[in-house]
Design a protein around this motif. Sequence first.
Motif, PDB file in Angstrom:
ATOM      1  N   ASN A  85      40.560  70.897  69.928  1.00 52.44           N
ATOM      2  CA  ASN A  85      41.513  71.554  70.977  1.00 52.44           C
ATOM      3  C   ASN A  85      42.353  72.494  70.075  1.00 52.44           C
ATOM      4  O   ASN A  85      42.608  72.663  68.950  1.00 52.44           O
TER       5      ASN A  85
ATOM      6  N   GLN B 281      35.937  66.824  68.397  1.00 52.99           N
ATOM      7  CA  GLN B 281      36.745  67.078  69.434  1.00 52.99           C
ATOM      8  C   GLN B 281      37.725  68.175  69.002  1.00 52.99           C
ATOM      9  O   GLN B 281      38.539  67.958  67.939  1.00 52.99           O
TER      10      GLN B 281
ATOM     11  N   ARG C 179      45.015  68.882  65.748  1.00 51.47           N
ATOM     12  CA  ARG C 179      44.152  69.595  66.516  1.00 51.47           C
ATOM     13  C   ARG C 179      42.684  69.077  66.727  1.00 51.47           C
ATOM     14  O   ARG C 179      42.129  69.193  68.202  1.00 51.47           O
TER      15      ARG C 179
ATOM     16  N   SER D 279      39.338  74.379  74.217  1.00 57.95           N
ATOM     17  CA  SER D 279      38.584  73.236  73.664  1.00 57.95           C
ATOM     18  C   SER D 279      37.168  73.447  73.671  1.00 57.95           C
ATOM     19  O   SER D 279      36.525  73.807  74.338  1.00 57.95           O
TER      20      SER D 279
END
Length: 124
Positions: free
Chosen positions: A84, A82, A67, A17
């Motif tokens: 991930n 963000q 994601r 991440s």
Amino acid sequence: QVQLVESGGGLVQAGGSLRLSCAASGRTFSSYAMGWFRQDPGKEREFVAAISRSGRVTDYADSVKDRFTISRDSARNTVYLQMNSLKPEDTAVYYCAARNGVSIPTMTGPYDYWGQGTQVTVSS
């Protein structure tokens, strides 16, 4: 005039991440819809995610849906991405963009201001 400065890029292994940040100058951050785009060398810049001025409406490219998450903090004049479950195909330079308007386009043309970009590299 709005200046955008991205940060948070780097090298990460697949499955990892990262959180990108985009700090905006000026007092009118809440007037701007914000977007994230990315670009590989030799390819066109492509849409990743966008968020409305209020933060209540978001949009994502199919390739990153579920994601990536876009958010904004008006107190800090900052928009975040963000990321991930990163994949090698997410490798690119990521750009933040601002648009003085209501809608959140997925094309680059309607955006008025751009940051300098931050490199994201995902190793397999």
